[in-house]
Design a protein around this motif. Sequence first.
Motif, PDB file in Angstrom:
ATOM      1  N   GLY A 192       0.449  -1.396   0.285  1.00  0.00           N
ATOM      2  CA  GLY A 192      -0.065   0.103   0.264  1.00  0.00           C
ATOM      3  C   GLY A 192       1.365   1.340   0.386  1.00  0.00           C
ATOM      4  N   GLU A 193       0.569   2.911  -0.467  1.00  0.00           N
ATOM      5  CA  GLU A 193       0.999   3.851  -0.200  1.00  0.00           C
ATOM      6  C   GLU A 193      -0.596   4.476   0.406  1.00  0.00           C
ATOM      7  OE1 GLU A 193       4.103   4.229  -1.886  1.00  0.00           O
ATOM      8  OE2 GLU A 193       4.001   2.197  -2.849  1.00  0.00           O
ATOM      9  N   ILE A 194       0.928   5.432   1.146  1.00  0.00           N
ATOM     10  CA  ILE A 194      -0.040   7.070   1.773  1.00  0.00           C
ATOM     11  C   ILE A 194       1.144   7.390   1.465  1.00  0.00           C
ATOM     12  CG2 ILE A 194       0.413   7.386   4.728  1.00  0.00           C
ATOM     13  CD1 ILE A 194       0.616   4.223   5.265  1.00  0.00           C
ATOM     14  N   ARG A 195       0.280   8.430   1.147  1.00  0.00           N
ATOM     15  CA  ARG A 195       1.066  10.415   1.411  1.00  0.00           C
ATOM     16  C   ARG A 195      -0.452  11.330   2.305  1.00  0.00           C
ATOM     17  NH1 ARG A 195       2.938  12.245  -3.254  1.00  0.00           N
ATOM     18  NH2 ARG A 195       3.376  13.787  -1.901  1.00  0.00           N
ATOM     19  N   VAL A 196       0.825  12.129   2.202  1.00  0.00           N
ATOM     20  CA  VAL A 196       0.477  13.192   3.612  1.00  0.00           C
ATOM     21  C   VAL A 196      -0.027  14.952   2.609  1.00  0.00           C
ATOM     22  CG1 VAL A 196       0.416  14.589   5.855  1.00  0.00           C
ATOM     23  CG2 VAL A 196       0.812  12.627   5.191  1.00  0.00           C
ATOM     24  N   HIS A 197      -0.722  15.380   2.647  1.00  0.00           N
ATOM     25  CA  HIS A 197      -0.777  16.470   1.873  1.00  0.00           C
ATOM     26  C   HIS A 197      -1.432  17.722   3.351  1.00  0.00           C
ATOM     27  CE1 HIS A 197      -1.247  19.671  -1.601  1.00  0.00           C
ATOM     28  NE2 HIS A 197      -2.674  19.862  -1.023  1.00  0.00           N
ATOM     29  N   ILE A 198      -0.667  18.636   3.059  1.00  0.00           N
ATOM     30  CA  ILE A 198      -0.886  19.443   3.813  1.00  0.00           C
ATOM     31  C   ILE A 198      -1.709  21.376   3.755  1.00  0.00           C
ATOM     32  CG2 ILE A 198      -0.342  21.147   5.977  1.00  0.00           C
ATOM     33  CD1 ILE A 198       1.633  18.511   6.256  1.00  0.00           C
ATOM     34  N   GLU A 199      -2.224  21.956   3.543  1.00  0.00           N
ATOM     35  CA  GLU A 199      -2.654  23.517   2.890  1.00  0.00           C
ATOM     36  C   GLU A 199      -3.328  23.785   3.023  1.00  0.00           C
ATOM     37  OE1 GLU A 199      -5.142  22.866  -0.919  1.00  0.00           O
ATOM     38  OE2 GLU A 199      -6.186  21.971   0.048  1.00  0.00           O
ATOM     39  N   ASN A 200      -3.782  25.775   3.105  1.00  0.00           N
ATOM     40  CA  ASN A 200      -3.989  26.505   4.406  1.00  0.00           C
ATOM     41  C   ASN A 200      -5.626  26.247   4.571  1.00  0.00           C
ATOM     42  OD1 ASN A 200      -1.676  27.642   5.600  1.00  0.00           O
ATOM     43  ND2 ASN A 200      -1.410  29.060   3.313  1.00  0.00           N
ATOM     44  N   ASN A 201      -6.136  26.977   3.454  1.00  0.00           N
ATOM     45  CA  ASN A 201      -7.555  26.543   3.521  1.00  0.00           C
ATOM     46  C   ASN A 201      -7.909  25.544   2.551  1.00  0.00           C
ATOM     47  OD1 ASN A 201      -7.493  29.515   5.259  1.00  0.00           O
ATOM     48  ND2 ASN A 201      -5.855  29.833   3.500  1.00  0.00           N
ATOM     49  N   ASP A 209     -16.286  21.837   0.497  1.00  0.00           N
ATOM     50  CA  ASP A 209     -16.227  20.608   1.395  1.00  0.00           C
ATOM     51  C   ASP A 209     -15.097  20.094   1.729  1.00  0.00           C
ATOM     52  OD1 ASP A 209     -17.890  17.860   2.296  1.00  0.00           O
ATOM     53  OD2 ASP A 209     -16.467  17.349   0.721  1.00  0.00           O
ATOM     54  N   VAL A 210     -14.466  19.555   3.002  1.00  0.00           N
ATOM     55  CA  VAL A 210     -13.232  18.911   2.710  1.00  0.00           C
ATOM     56  C   VAL A 210     -13.238  17.741   1.950  1.00  0.00           C
ATOM     57  CG1 VAL A 210     -13.512  17.156   5.258  1.00  0.00           C
ATOM     58  CG2 VAL A 210     -11.758  18.886   4.086  1.00  0.00           C
ATOM     59  N   LEU A 211     -14.347  16.735   1.879  1.00  0.00           N
ATOM     60  CA  LEU A 211     -13.556  15.809   1.189  1.00  0.00           C
ATOM     61  C   LEU A 211     -13.466  15.734  -0.351  1.00  0.00           C
ATOM     62  CD1 LEU A 211     -15.920  13.021   2.455  1.00  0.00           C
ATOM     63  CD2 LEU A 211     -13.579  12.856   2.637  1.00  0.00           C
ATOM     64  N   GLU A 212     -14.173  16.616  -0.756  1.00  0.00           N
ATOM     65  CA  GLU A 212     -14.299  17.249  -1.809  1.00  0.00           C
ATOM     66  C   GLU A 212     -12.113  18.050  -2.190  1.00  0.00           C
ATOM     67  OE1 GLU A 212     -16.970  19.342  -3.959  1.00  0.00           O
ATOM     68  OE2 GLU A 212     -18.554  18.848  -2.895  1.00  0.00           O
ATOM     69  N   SER A 213     -12.093  18.372  -1.712  1.00  0.00           N
ATOM     70  CA  SER A 213     -11.070  19.236  -1.684  1.00  0.00           C
ATOM     71  C   SER A 213     -10.024  17.805  -1.982  1.00  0.00           C
ATOM     72  CB  SER A 213     -10.804  19.743  -0.916  1.00  0.00           C
ATOM     73  OG  SER A 213     -11.201  21.166  -0.952  1.00  0.00           O
ATOM     74  N   ALA A 214     -10.234  16.843  -0.596  1.00  0.00           N
ATOM     75  CA  ALA A 214      -8.628  15.758  -0.111  1.00  0.00           C
ATOM     76  C   ALA A 214      -9.439  14.680  -1.675  1.00  0.00           C
ATOM     77  CB  ALA A 214      -9.783  15.121   0.415  1.00  0.00           C
ATOM     78  N   SER A 215     -10.418  14.695  -1.943  1.00  0.00           N
ATOM     79  CA  SER A 215     -10.850  13.318  -3.892  1.00  0.00           C
ATOM     80  C   SER A 215      -9.759  14.560  -4.393  1.00  0.00           C
ATOM     81  CB  SER A 215     -12.005  13.834  -3.729  1.00  0.00           C
ATOM     82  OG  SER A 215     -12.792  13.001  -2.702  1.00  0.00           O
ATOM     83  N   TRP A 266      -7.443  15.986  -4.763  1.00  0.00           N
ATOM     84  CA  TRP A 266      -5.592  16.167  -4.476  1.00  0.00           C
ATOM     85  C   TRP A 266      -5.555  14.800  -4.316  1.00  0.00           C
ATOM     86  CZ3 TRP A 266      -2.183  19.652  -5.095  1.00  0.00           C
ATOM     87  CH2 TRP A 266      -2.614  21.392  -4.565  1.00  0.00           C
ATOM     88  N   PHE A 267      -6.541  13.688  -4.454  1.00  0.00           N
ATOM     89  CA  PHE A 267      -6.210  12.010  -4.340  1.00  0.00           C
ATOM     90  C   PHE A 267      -5.717  12.201  -5.702  1.00  0.00           C
ATOM     91  CE2 PHE A 267      -7.506   7.765  -4.621  1.00  0.00           C
ATOM     92  CZ  PHE A 267      -7.031   7.416  -3.692  1.00  0.00           C
ATOM     93  N   GLU A 268      -6.991  12.671  -6.756  1.00  0.00           N
ATOM     94  CA  GLU A 268      -6.481  12.397  -8.284  1.00  0.00           C
ATOM     95  C   GLU A 268      -5.453  12.842  -8.598  1.00  0.00           C
ATOM     96  OE1 GLU A 268      -9.059  12.191 -11.888  1.00  0.00           O
ATOM     97  OE2 GLU A 268     -10.249  11.973  -9.538  1.00  0.00           O
ATOM     98  N   LYS A 269      -4.943  14.715  -8.224  1.00  0.00           N
ATOM     99  CA  LYS A 269      -3.825  15.083  -8.548  1.00  0.00           C
ATOM    100  C   LYS A 269      -2.833  14.355  -8.671  1.00  0.00           C
ATOM    101  CE  LYS A 269      -2.146  20.499  -8.260  1.00  0.00           C
ATOM    102  NZ  LYS A 269      -2.001  20.103  -9.909  1.00  0.00           N
ATOM    103  N   MET A 270      -2.322  14.405  -7.249  1.00  0.00           N
ATOM    104  CA  MET A 270      -1.437  13.054  -6.961  1.00  0.00           C
ATOM    105  C   MET A 270      -0.960  12.007  -7.412  1.00  0.00           C
ATOM    106  SD  MET A 270      -1.970  14.796  -2.859  1.00  0.00           S
ATOM    107  CE  MET A 270       0.327  14.332  -1.765  1.00  0.00           C
ATOM    108  N   GLY A 271      -2.189  11.350  -8.206  1.00  0.00           N
ATOM    109  CA  GLY A 271      -1.942  10.203  -9.013  1.00  0.00           C
ATOM    110  C   GLY A 271      -2.231   8.643  -7.571  1.00  0.00           C
ATOM    111  N   ILE A 272      -2.257   9.346  -6.612  1.00  0.00           N
ATOM    112  CA  ILE A 272      -3.173   8.122  -5.443  1.00  0.00           C
ATOM    113  C   ILE A 272      -3.840   6.775  -6.587  1.00  0.00           C
ATOM    114  CG2 ILE A 272      -3.859   7.757  -2.782  1.00  0.00           C
ATOM    115  CD1 ILE A 272      -2.490  10.751  -2.291  1.00  0.00           C
ATOM    116  N   HIS A 273      -4.560   7.460  -7.305  1.00  0.00           N
ATOM    117  CA  HIS A 273      -5.920   6.441  -7.687  1.00  0.00           C
ATOM    118  C   HIS A 273      -4.687   5.178  -8.979  1.00  0.00           C
ATOM    119  CE1 HIS A 273      -5.478   9.614 -10.169  1.00  0.00           C
ATOM    120  NE2 HIS A 273      -5.735   8.465 -11.397  1.00  0.00           N
ATOM    121  N   LYS A 274      -3.848   5.447  -9.018  1.00  0.00           N
ATOM    122  CA  LYS A 274      -2.583   4.780  -9.884  1.00  0.00           C
ATOM    123  C   LYS A 274      -2.042   3.502  -9.393  1.00  0.00           C
ATOM    124  CE  LYS A 274      -3.387   8.846 -13.176  1.00  0.00           C
ATOM    125  NZ  LYS A 274      -2.034  10.173 -13.555  1.00  0.00           N
ATOM    126  N   THR A 275      -2.328   3.734  -8.171  1.00  0.00           N
ATOM    127  CA  THR A 275      -1.255   2.389  -7.682  1.00  0.00           C
ATOM    128  C   THR A 275      -1.454   1.508  -8.022  1.00  0.00           C
ATOM    129  OG1 THR A 275      -2.781   2.384  -5.599  1.00  0.00           O
ATOM    130  CG2 THR A 275      -0.710   3.838  -5.297  1.00  0.00           C
TER     131      THR A 275
END
Length: 148
Positions: A30-39, A43-49, A51-60
Amino acid sequence: MGTSAKNFFSKEEKQRIVNAIKEAELNTSGEIRVHIENNCPGDVLESASWWFEKMGIHKTEQRNGVLFYLAVKSRKFAIIGDEGINKVVPDDFWEKIKIRMGHLFQQGEFTLGLVRGILDAGEALKKYFPYQSDDVNELPDEISFGKN
């Protein structure tokens, strides 16, 4: 509290978080990533989703990536697991980790909360996606920071 996402954690705290990622990934594919931003204005889940895609986490390969997302000034956080891990963990798995992290965050223990959450996720990943001898680290272990 730091003035921006990049300096919210000290250099030593960032290293503890990266070390937790490395430790959590030691016995799993498995792969774990951490993303931190200010604001996070919406919706937090929309923002997280996003970033999840932008960071390519769905490509494992086994769809077993996890994102820990924190918006430090907005005081919001989310954990997102990909479909491979979500199929096998209990329905309340991420919520339980989030509650434990939230208790530590409320006490100002942001590094400890994140480290605990990462290691908890690593335990599940180890159980359902054990390390393979040909395993490669598919995603970087460094913390990602937003521009805002």
